[in-house]
Design a protein around this motif. Structure first.
Motif, PDB file in Angstrom:
ATOM      1  N   UNK A 172       7.751 -13.594  23.632  1.00 26.31           N
ATOM      2  CA  UNK A 172       6.819 -13.361  23.181  1.00 26.31           C
ATOM      3  C   UNK A 172       5.384 -13.727  23.792  1.00 26.31           C
ATOM      4  N   UNK A 173       4.836 -13.143  24.287  1.00 30.61           N
ATOM      5  CA  UNK A 173       3.522 -13.394  25.330  1.00 30.61           C
ATOM      6  C   UNK A 173       2.377 -13.351  24.390  1.00 30.61           C
ATOM      7  N   UNK A 174       1.602 -14.594  24.138  1.00 32.72           N
ATOM      8  CA  UNK A 174       0.628 -14.662  23.053  1.00 32.72           C
ATOM      9  C   UNK A 174      -0.774 -14.601  23.802  1.00 32.72           C
ATOM     10  N   UNK A 175      -1.867 -13.995  23.193  1.00 34.97           N
ATOM     11  CA  UNK A 175      -3.186 -14.154  23.806  1.00 34.97           C
ATOM     12  C   UNK A 175      -4.029 -15.302  23.515  1.00 34.97           C
ATOM     13  N   UNK A 176      -4.062 -15.482  22.125  1.00 34.20           N
ATOM     14  CA  UNK A 176      -5.122 -16.317  21.768  1.00 34.20           C
ATOM     15  C   UNK A 176      -4.850 -17.173  20.384  1.00 34.20           C
ATOM     16  N   UNK A 177      -5.474 -18.228  20.013  1.00 33.54           N
ATOM     17  CA  UNK A 177      -5.120 -18.943  18.904  1.00 33.54           C
ATOM     18  C   UNK A 177      -6.410 -18.783  18.021  1.00 33.54           C
ATOM     19  N   UNK A 178      -7.736 -18.194  18.403  1.00 29.39           N
ATOM     20  CA  UNK A 178      -8.494 -17.983  17.428  1.00 29.39           C
ATOM     21  C   UNK A 178      -9.328 -16.703  17.923  1.00 29.39           C
ATOM     22  N   UNK A 179     -10.016 -15.904  17.219  1.00 28.80           N
ATOM     23  CA  UNK A 179     -10.872 -14.894  17.729  1.00 28.80           C
ATOM     24  C   UNK A 179     -12.645 -15.364  17.439  1.00 28.80           C
ATOM     25  N   UNK A 180     -12.945 -14.506  16.644  1.00 29.06           N
ATOM     26  CA  UNK A 180     -14.648 -14.928  16.301  1.00 29.06           C
ATOM     27  C   UNK A 180     -14.801 -16.081  15.598  1.00 29.06           C
ATOM     28  N   UNK A 181     -14.049 -16.664  14.803  1.00 31.61           N
ATOM     29  CA  UNK A 181     -13.862 -17.619  13.709  1.00 31.61           C
ATOM     30  C   UNK A 181     -13.485 -18.923  14.352  1.00 31.61           C
ATOM     31  N   UNK A 182     -14.147 -19.987  14.517  1.00 31.12           N
ATOM     32  CA  UNK A 182     -13.700 -21.000  15.386  1.00 31.12           C
ATOM     33  C   UNK A 182     -12.637 -21.725  14.356  1.00 31.12           C
ATOM     34  N   UNK A 183     -11.799 -22.482  14.942  1.00 35.86           N
ATOM     35  CA  UNK A 183     -11.072 -23.442  14.606  1.00 35.86           C
ATOM     36  C   UNK A 183     -11.356 -25.069  14.860  1.00 35.86           C
ATOM     37  N   UNK A 184     -12.073 -24.993  16.104  1.00 37.42           N
ATOM     38  CA  UNK A 184     -12.996 -26.194  16.379  1.00 37.42           C
ATOM     39  C   UNK A 184     -14.378 -25.596  17.087  1.00 37.42           C
ATOM     40  N   UNK A 185     -15.220 -26.662  17.062  1.00 37.67           N
ATOM     41  CA  UNK A 185     -16.524 -26.222  17.179  1.00 37.67           C
ATOM     42  C   UNK A 185     -17.077 -25.632  18.711  1.00 37.67           C
ATOM     43  N   UNK A 186     -15.960 -26.289  19.715  1.00 39.76           N
ATOM     44  CA  UNK A 186     -16.188 -25.699  20.910  1.00 39.76           C
ATOM     45  C   UNK A 186     -14.873 -24.730  21.794  1.00 39.76           C
ATOM     46  N   UNK A 187     -14.096 -24.197  20.725  1.00 40.37           N
ATOM     47  CA  UNK A 187     -13.248 -23.539  21.375  1.00 40.37           C
ATOM     48  C   UNK A 187     -13.388 -22.081  21.651  1.00 40.37           C
ATOM     49  N   UNK A 188     -12.398 -21.373  21.925  1.00 39.25           N
ATOM     50  CA  UNK A 188     -12.530 -19.896  22.527  1.00 39.25           C
ATOM     51  C   UNK A 188     -13.551 -18.886  21.650  1.00 39.25           C
ATOM     52  N   UNK A 189     -13.685 -19.404  20.264  1.00 37.81           N
ATOM     53  CA  UNK A 189     -14.589 -18.488  19.501  1.00 37.81           C
ATOM     54  C   UNK A 189     -15.906 -18.090  20.339  1.00 37.81           C
ATOM     55  N   UNK A 190     -16.453 -19.220  21.167  1.00 43.98           N
ATOM     56  CA  UNK A 190     -17.760 -19.060  21.588  1.00 43.98           C
ATOM     57  C   UNK A 190     -17.642 -17.936  22.619  1.00 43.98           C
ATOM     58  N   UNK A 191     -16.549 -17.424  23.223  1.00 49.47           N
ATOM     59  CA  UNK A 191     -16.372 -16.644  24.396  1.00 49.47           C
ATOM     60  C   UNK A 191     -15.826 -15.238  23.711  1.00 49.47           C
ATOM     61  N   UNK A 192     -15.343 -15.227  22.790  1.00 47.55           N
ATOM     62  CA  UNK A 192     -14.195 -14.025  22.485  1.00 47.55           C
ATOM     63  C   UNK A 192     -14.988 -12.988  22.809  1.00 47.55           C
ATOM     64  N   UNK A 193     -16.197 -12.595  22.018  1.00 44.43           N
ATOM     65  CA  UNK A 193     -16.794 -11.092  22.117  1.00 44.43           C
ATOM     66  C   UNK A 193     -17.127 -10.633  23.528  1.00 44.43           C
ATOM     67  N   UNK A 194     -17.411 -11.578  24.420  1.00 42.11           N
ATOM     68  CA  UNK A 194     -17.530 -11.250  25.831  1.00 42.11           C
ATOM     69  C   UNK A 194     -16.370 -11.129  26.620  1.00 42.11           C
ATOM     70  N   UNK A 195     -15.385 -12.072  26.322  1.00 46.13           N
ATOM     71  CA  UNK A 195     -14.093 -12.094  27.371  1.00 46.13           C
ATOM     72  C   UNK A 195     -12.857 -11.768  26.765  1.00 46.13           C
ATOM     73  N   UNK A 196     -12.712 -11.060  25.394  1.00 45.56           N
ATOM     74  CA  UNK A 196     -11.210 -10.989  24.992  1.00 45.56           C
ATOM     75  C   UNK A 196     -10.731  -9.806  25.954  1.00 45.56           C
TER      76      UNK A 196
END
Length: 801
Positions: free
Chosen positions: A373-397
């Motif tokens: 199972x090839x998985x993309x992300x651990x988060x989308x727009x809502x953060x799990x950590x202050x500086x995680x991928x949620x900062x970039x999701x909208x632009x880069x998903x």
């Protein structure tokens, strides 16, 4: 003078290599590295003579901190999540020359993985950035390169702040490639092979190929494709001709009929190759080979998951990306070894948690027959950590999912695409809409595989989210305070068309998780958290939740079936009893807990396993009753102490394949035997070891490929004079290597050890230690010597060929 010599050496190497295969060059060697900020380091004239020389892959977070003999710091920003390791900023620079003949070539630089926030310059000019630490990315650097002259590529990597829930590593931790292409060439990841019709008699193979014409003129292009089977050429060839305008991309579609195909499966992972040549006139301008497998997959509520028309239960495990003692460094052999060990332990499926893996990992899954199972992300727009991928999701998903699917779509091992794991907004309308957006995008790119996502907090409120998916991933459906034994049946009654797999399950609930698969056709598999132990989420498998700073010095999760060194833990032997016939193993509960216990561990926190050891060495406890557990798939189990039977017990599902005994301790031999009817079909034993007298070393591979990218894993054991492992031995071991190659890591799987992974010494733990040797760049033999005070030296010869 030193720089000039290096440049000339590289030029010669590239010239020779280009004559053999000029399309793709491994660009791992001869980089410079600096840990920390460094103003103007992107400029080609910057003086990097004081920087460290290294070859990729590289991860600075696993290295000793400056001024220390350890990578661990109680005050590290990463805390429990990152295993108390340190990220920060690092710089890489590479100076190189390319032949003047490359003037008319298209040049692509490809990074398989950089954690994280990579900024790339070539000859002082910014060519691009890439925030996500787990997807492959590439840039066309043609206009920045000066063939025949010195060129400098600089990469700034920023792993800053709290941005991950597990150990991420830091740096260029996967391969880098330079692609050298003619103006007319197959596009990046431009070949897509599908097998829309498959049976044992014949298979339809469809090859779609995008060819790019980056020249300034229209070209008449011929694409010749041949299909090579596992045994060589199959005689299936096709050729097509198209006109491609200047600067345009055209897709070729070629269809093949393969008679009596060898189908890819978990037991027989037969691989084919699409060999392609692009012609302009009489000249071959590009040539590629794409590996693929011929297989069919389907999912059904009543029949479950079907591979080539046959039902397959997913015996799965979740796997993070790190390679234990190596940190995040993704050497091909390290990736392959993990898959080998899991396959040998009965796994047939892996969920890549929670990000796309390396290409080498997927290649190994293809070769060895491991479903993915090839998985993309651990988060989308809502953060799990202050500086995680949620900062970039909208632009880069979209770009990151596109890169994942285009790169990975030809791997027959992949059976599902996952959009994410435990997404915080999974219960909100906005999250449902985002899930639908991602799933539709993936289906448009690849309609041949279903879309899934792993969801926790299971209740009817998640139904709208699940409705956007093809397959439902249930995290912790079995076990925990909120466990409802009839959860599967209730959900099936409410949503009868839903197909489910347990995307994460507690080790402690292994029995119930697997029974849920066996008892429900619509539950197609179970994926334990985790199959392989990992750095970070420190002590989730002992102290559990909730985390706090008192967990230090724990730095390993301690929840894997395989420990950090790749050795089986007790829970893995229990899983053998669930999955395999005629299995038996015996373990003993220590009279004192192995580690201090956490009185505040939550009742639902079940990532631990029972505190049991494969150890019959309890001096000072003679005559005291010891709790002995036997895991077995046999119908009856008998236990012996020093040849005397302690009784025979029925065994099976009713007692969860585990029999328990109270045995007064007496040194000697504790043996368990398993029976099928009256026939003994298996046995295992524990022996009391004498004083440590020998060092025993076993290399998994003694013949390596030269070039500095291959690995040998050497397991070191401390034994008594009769060769019995002494599980109490903790001697300090010292290592040296004489000859081509280097020792790149040492480990012992002790989850609370703060010892260095880099130094050439390590204490044994439970009588064992691991040494990882990297092959030499040049051919030759190297001797690994292992010493410990008072013991004879052990030596192993490892050759680079």
């Amino acid at each position: 003078m030193k720089i000039i010599v290096t440049i000339l050496t590289l030029l010669t190497a590239f010239t020779v290599y280009a004559q053999k295969e000029q399309r793709e060059i491994l660009f791992n060697n001869d980089w410079k590295f600096f840990r920390g900020g460094c103003q103007s380091a992107e400029n080609p004239g910057f003086d990097d003579s004081g920087w460290r020389n290294l070859d990729l892959p590289h991860d600075w977070s696993i290295e000793d901190l400056p001024g220390k003999d350890s990578p661990f710091d109680k005050n590290a920003i990463s805390q429990v999540s990152g295993g108390y390791t340190t990220g920060g900023t690092g710089w890489y620079r590479k100076t190189f020359m390319l032949p003047e003949e490359y003037t008319d070539k298209t040049l692509i630089i490809q990074f398989d993985g950089v954690y994280m926030n990579a900024h790339v310059w070539v000859n002082g000019r910014m060519v691009g950035r890439h925030p996500y630490g787990y997807t492959t990315f590439w840039f066309d650097i043609t206009r920045y390169i000066k063939p025949g002259e010195k060129n400098v590529i600089a990469v700034k990597v920023m792993n800053e702040g709290e941005n991950s829930r597990w150990y991420s590593g830091s740096g260029i931790y996967r391969h880098v490639w330079l692609k050298v292409l003619n103006s007319v060439h197959i596009s990046q990841w431009g070949t897509w092979v599908t097998t829309p019709e498959v049976n044992e008699h014949s298979a339809k193979v469809e090859v779609r190929t995008e060819v790019k014409n980056s020249s300034g003129e229209e070209r008449i292009v011929s694409l010749r494709t041949s299909i090579a089977g596992p045994g060589g050429s199959s005689g299936n060839e096709a050729e097509a001709v198209l006109k491609i305008p200047a600067g345009a991309v055209q897709e070729f579609v070629q269809v093949f009929e393969i008679q009596k195909p060898m189908l890819w499966s978990t037991s027989n992972p037969a691989m084919y190759r699409a060999v392609q040549e692009v012609m302009v006139g009489q000249q071959t301008v590009d040539r590629t080979e794409t590996s693929f497998g011929i297989r069919s997959i389907s999912f059904d509520v009543s029949q479950g998951f079907m591979l080539n028309g046959q039902p397959v239960l997913l015996k799965g495990g979740c796997v993070h990306h790190d390679n234990g003692p190596l940190g995040a460094k993704a050497f091909d052999r390290a990736e392959e070894r993990r898959v080998e060990l899991l396959k040998a332990s009965g796994f047939n499926a892996i969920r890549c948690a929670h990000n796309p893996p390396s290409r080498a990992f997927l290649d190994a899954c293809d070769r060895l027959g491991m479903l993915v199972i090839d998985e993309a992300f651990d988060m989308w727009e809502v953060a799990k950590n202050p500086f995680d991928y949620h900062l970039y999701f909208k632009e880069w998903w979209k770009k990151d999912i596109e890169n994942m699917i285009l790169r990975d779509r030809n791997h027959p091992s992949i059976i599902m695409w996952s959009t994410g794991n435990e997404i915080p907004e999974r219960g909100d309308p906005k999250g449902v809409e985002t899930s639908r957006m991602l799933a539709e995008f993936i289906r448009k790119m690849d309609p041949t595989r279903p879309v899934t996502s792993a969801v926790n907090g299971l209740n009817p409120g998640k139904d709208p989210f699940f409705a956007t998916l093809d397959i439902a991933g249930y995290n912790y459906a079995s076990g925990g305070d909120h466990w409802n034994k009839s959860l599967y049946q209730e959900d099936h009654k409410r949503v009868p068309e839903r197909i489910i797999y347990e995307a994460e399950s507690y080790p402690l609930e292994a029995f119930h998780a697997w029974m849920g698969v066996l008892d429900n056709s619509f539950v197609i598999g179970d994926f334990v958290w985790t199959a392989f132990d990992y750095l970070g989420e420190a002590s989730i498998g002992w102290r559990g939740y909730w985390h706090d700073n008192r967990f230090f010095p724990w730095n390993i999760a301690w929840c894997g079936d395989m420990d950090l060194c790749g050795w089986k833990r007790p829970q893995s032997y229990f899983r053998d009893a669930l999955w395999k016939e005629n299995q038996i193993s015996v373990f003993v509960k220590p009279p004192v807990p192995s580690f201090p216990e956490n009185p505040d561990r939550q009742s639902w926190s079940k990532w631990h396993w029972h505190d049991v050891l494969a150890d019959w060495n309890w001096s000072g406890h003679e005559g005291n009753p010891m709790e002995v557990s036997v895991y077995s798939s046999c119908g009856e189990v008998e236990l012996f102490l020093n040849g005397k039977s302690l009784g025979r017990k029925k065994n099976g599902r009713s007692n969860e394949f585990t029999t328990h005994w109270q045995v007064p301790y007496q040194a000697g031999e504790l043996k368990a035997a398993g029976y099928s009817g009256k026939i003994k079909v298996s046995e295992t034993l524990l022996r009391t070891a004498g004083e440590t007298a020998k060092i025993k070393a076993l290399a998994d591979r003694k013949d390596l490929v030269s070039g500095g990218q291959d690995l040998s894993y050497v397991t070191v054991e401390l034994t008594d004079k009769n060769g019995n492992l002494n599980p109490k031995a903790e001697n300090l071991l010292k290592f040296s290597l004489d000859g081509p190659g280097e020792i790149i890591a040492v480990a012992n799987a002790n989850p609370v050890s703060l010892e260095s992974y880099q130094r050439s010494e390590r204490k044994a733990w439970k009588g064992k230690c691991l040494v990882i040797v990297r092959s030499g760049k040049e051919q030759g033999s190297a001797v690994l010597r292992i010493e410990s005070e008072g013991l004879p030296t052990e030596a192993v010869t490892i050759s680079s060929k």
